[in-house]
Structure formats: structure tokens, C-alpha cells
Design a protein around this motif. Structure first.
Motif: not given
Length: 406
Positions: A231-250
């Protein structure tokens, strides 16, 4: 909808367990999806990372290197969900967490051997990460215990008051959610670490984007499916994938207010510095290795058993693996018995019955072990047990390595 989700999860897990039991090679390579706004979405990237079964070196899925637009979509979804999620009552969030924890542990009843969803996640960990099934079940269990702890949020989030701190002055403190948070997780505990992060973040009223390890994201994706069903509402948890660029984005995205990281020293220092410079709260749990000092009055049997488990369990790929032991006085005489016990450990694919040591996660990880052993020999160490050239029938291409002791 819940029934459809559960049936799909059980079907996937059943096929996975059959493949593991029978040593079956997957004939078609699937792709790992993104989890955006409550839906599993195919990435539009043109860059993919092949994920290999460490026991066979066979490609079992392709993990996308998420585009910047996809990562931004995940953050935007979490930011939008935060507006309403942060205003839900703590009891509402607690009830969802009760359901989520129950789904992780409960009996599915759809599988031929009456396995549990808990074991399905463990089987996925063994397939992608390589650790033994027993170890993988412990991975899930440790995460589940944190979910259960999160269910006590009605006590954890209490504020404080202090009346009459000064004339006509009282103090009232409140615990309020921060906003969008982020989790960056390691390869060695693909269920436990995500379960350390998003249950506690979300039950407090935050939303979270997760960047799981690109080496074994399957457990995180299965947990997201359960989060939908809970029952988690949409958007409460999201997942994307990647390596260094994804970490830097975060680290750089201004909407993300806090980062939780578990992993290596190099990555952890980078994330801490870059995230802190962007004004974020950062908790960075970085690489660790234990050392042991054995005194002559220690309980011999308990000590020897503990040393073998700590040094060689999970192929040494635990944060707290014991890499160095100092024997004091008469305890040095125990070393031959450690070698004897290490020689009896069964090295094979993690799903095989009786497996004690599974494969290392990657060719690079195995090479690092080989290089460390070789460097010790060159520096004058006595190689008492050499497991570098082991060949396991049926898994000749796997990243397997017997215990090494110098």
C-alpha cells in the motif's frame, strides 16, 4: 491488483528456484526495470551493464544505466509524493509498514515447495550475488528485523518538552520529515541494506529514491513489488540504476535532502564530501574489515569455529569479514586446526546443498584476492593453504576460490 502482483512475483521466483536447483541456464536475457511512480518501467537508455551469475559467468539480466531524464523523473515523483505522504498520520504509515513486513516474511502458498516470499528474495540474491542460500536468507532476515523495528514509529518519533526552561518559556521539540531522501546500496547485502534505508525513511514521512548496486539490483526490485502490494502510494519509493553518474546525480540534485550510503571507502568519501558540499545530510557507512586477537585462555572450540566463519563466510565479502588474526602465546598452536577446518569447507555455487563458500561477485573481485595472496607470498609469508587454483566441476567459469591462509 494485489493478487496479480503476487502471482507475478511467485511465478518469477518459482522459475528462479527451478533454475537454481537444476543448474539450468537461462536461455533469454531479460532487462532490469526502473521503478518509477509505482510502476515498473523499461529504461530508454542505450547503455546497459551485463549482470553475470557469479557461479557460471552467464549473463542473467541487463541493468540499465539510467538516463538523466529518468533519474530526474524519479526525484520529481518522490517530491510530488512527499506533499501528501508527509501529511499522512503516523498510524497510517505504521499500518503500511506492518503489511510490508508481513509480506516479506509470509508464506506464499503459490510455490510447489511452499517456499516463502522471504526465500524467493534469498534465491534471487544467490543467483545475482553468489552467496550461499543460508547466507542469503540471513541477508533478508537482518533487513526484515529493521522493518519490524520501523513498526515502532509511534514511539520512535515522539518529540520532547521541557516546561519552565526560563521565565514564561517552555521548550517543545518535534520530529518532522526532511523531504526526498536517497539510498545508495552495496553489492554484498542486496536485501539487508535497502531494508535498512527505505522503511525507516518512509515511515518517518520522507520519500526515497534508491540507487541499488548495479551488480545485483534484483532484491531491491522484488522489495518494491512488495511495497506496492503493502500500500505504499506511488512515488514514495522510486528506483533507478547506474554507476558513477547516478551517484553524482544523487549528490548534486537540490531536491534530495539527505543521503544514506553503505559501501567502499573511496566511494563513501566522495559521496560524503560531494553531498555535504551540496548542503545535504549524509550518513556514509564505509568499508570495514575486522582484526582478531586470540588469547591463549580463549575457549578453543568456540574460537576456531568463529574464526573460520568470520574469515571465509560469504567468500570474505562481508563488511566485517575477519582478514587478519594475531595469535598470542600458546594459541599459535591452534593454527593447524584452523587450516584443517578450512580445508573441509565446501566450495561451490551458492544454491548447491552443503555449500560453505560461494563465488566472488566478479572477475575483478577474484583477481584482487589472488593479488593479495601473491603479495603476501612475495613479502615472505608462509602460504599454509592455497585455494587459488580450485576448479569446481560444473562451474569452471565461476568466480570460485578456496580459502587462502598465510
Amino acid at each position: 491488483m494485489a493478487g496479480i502482483i503476487r502471482n507475478r512475483l511467485c511465478s518469477q521466483a518459482l522459475q528462479l528456484q527451478r533454475n537454481l536447483r537444476n543448474g539450468y541456464h537461462l536461455r533469454s536475457v531479460s532487462t532490469t526495470k526502473l521503478f518509477l511512480d509505482g510502476k515498473f518501467v523499461e529504461s530508454k537508455t542505450d547503455e546497459w551493464i551485463d549482470l553475470h551469475n557469479p557461479a557460471t559467468n552467464e549473463v542473467i539480466t541487463r541493468v540499465p544505466v539510467s538516463t538523466r531524464a529518468e533519474m530526474q523523473a524519479a526525484v520529481d515523483s518522490s517530491a510530488e509524493a512527499f506533499k501528501s505522504w508527509s501529511q499522512t498520520t503516523v498510524l497510517t504509515r505504521q499500518q503500511i509498514m506492518f503489511r510490508f513486513a508481513d509480506l516479506v516474511r509470509k508464506k506464499s502458498g503459490k510455490l510447489l515447495d511452499y517456499s516463502t516470499v522471504f526465500k524467493d528474495i534469498a534465491a534471487n540474491i544467490t543467483l545475482e550475488q553468489g552467496k550461499t542460500l543460508v547466507d542469503a536468507e540471513g541477508d533478508v532476515m537482518r533487513g526484515l528485523q529493521v522493518c519490524e523495528h520501523a513498526c515502532s514509529i509511534t514511539s520512535l518519533c515522539l518529540g520532547e518538552t521541557l516546561p519552565n526552561v526560563a521565565k514564561d518559556m517552555d521548550i517543545h521539540s518535534y520530529r518532522e520529515p526532511l523531504g526526498v531522501t536517497a539510498g545508495i546500496t552495496p553489492f554484498n547485502f542486496p536485501a539487508m541494506i535497502p531494508l535498512w534505508m527505505f522503511p525507516l525513511a518512509t515511515v518517518c514521512g520522507n520519500t526515497m529514491v534508491i540507487k541499488p548496486s548495479e551488480r545485483d539490483p534484483g532484491a531491491t526490485m522484488m522489495l518494491c513489488e512488495l511495497a506496492n502490494e503493502a500500500g505504499f502510494p506511488a512515488g514514495v519509493v522510486n528506483v533507478f540504476h547506474g554507476a558513477t553518474d547516478a551517484v553524482n546525480f544523487v549528490c548534486d540534485d537540490p531536491t534530495i535532502k539527505a543521503i544514506s550510503f553503505v559501501g567502499s571507502d573511496t566511494a563513501g568519501q566522495h559521496i560524503y564530501e560531494r553531498g555535504a558540499m551540496a548542503g545535504k545530510r549524509v550518513q556514509s557507512n564505509m568499508g570495514a574489515k575486522n582484526h582478531g586477537v586470540i588469547m591463549p585462555d580463549a575457549n578453543k572450540e568456540a574460537t576456531l569455529n568463529s574464526l573460520v566463519g568470520a574469515a571465509f563466510g560469504a567468500a570474505g565479502q562481508r563488511c566485517m569479514a575477519l582478514s587478519t588474526v594475531v595469535f598470542v602465546g600458546e594459541s599459535k598452536k591452534w593454527i593447524p586446526e584452523i587450516i584443517e577446518r578450512a580445508q573441509k569447507l565446501t566450495v561451490t555455487a551458492g544454491h548447491e546443498p552443503g555449500a560453505d563458500i560461494g563465488p566472488l561477485i566478479s572477475p575483478q573481485a577474484k583477481q584482487r584476492v589472488l593479488d593479495l595472496v601473491e603479495s603476501g607470498v612475495k613479502q615472505g609469508a608462509d602460504l599454509l593453504l592455497d585455494g587459488r587454483d580450485i576448479v569446481v566441476p560444473g562451474y569452471e567459469k565461476g568466480k570460485l576460490c578456496r580459502a587462502n591462509t598465510t
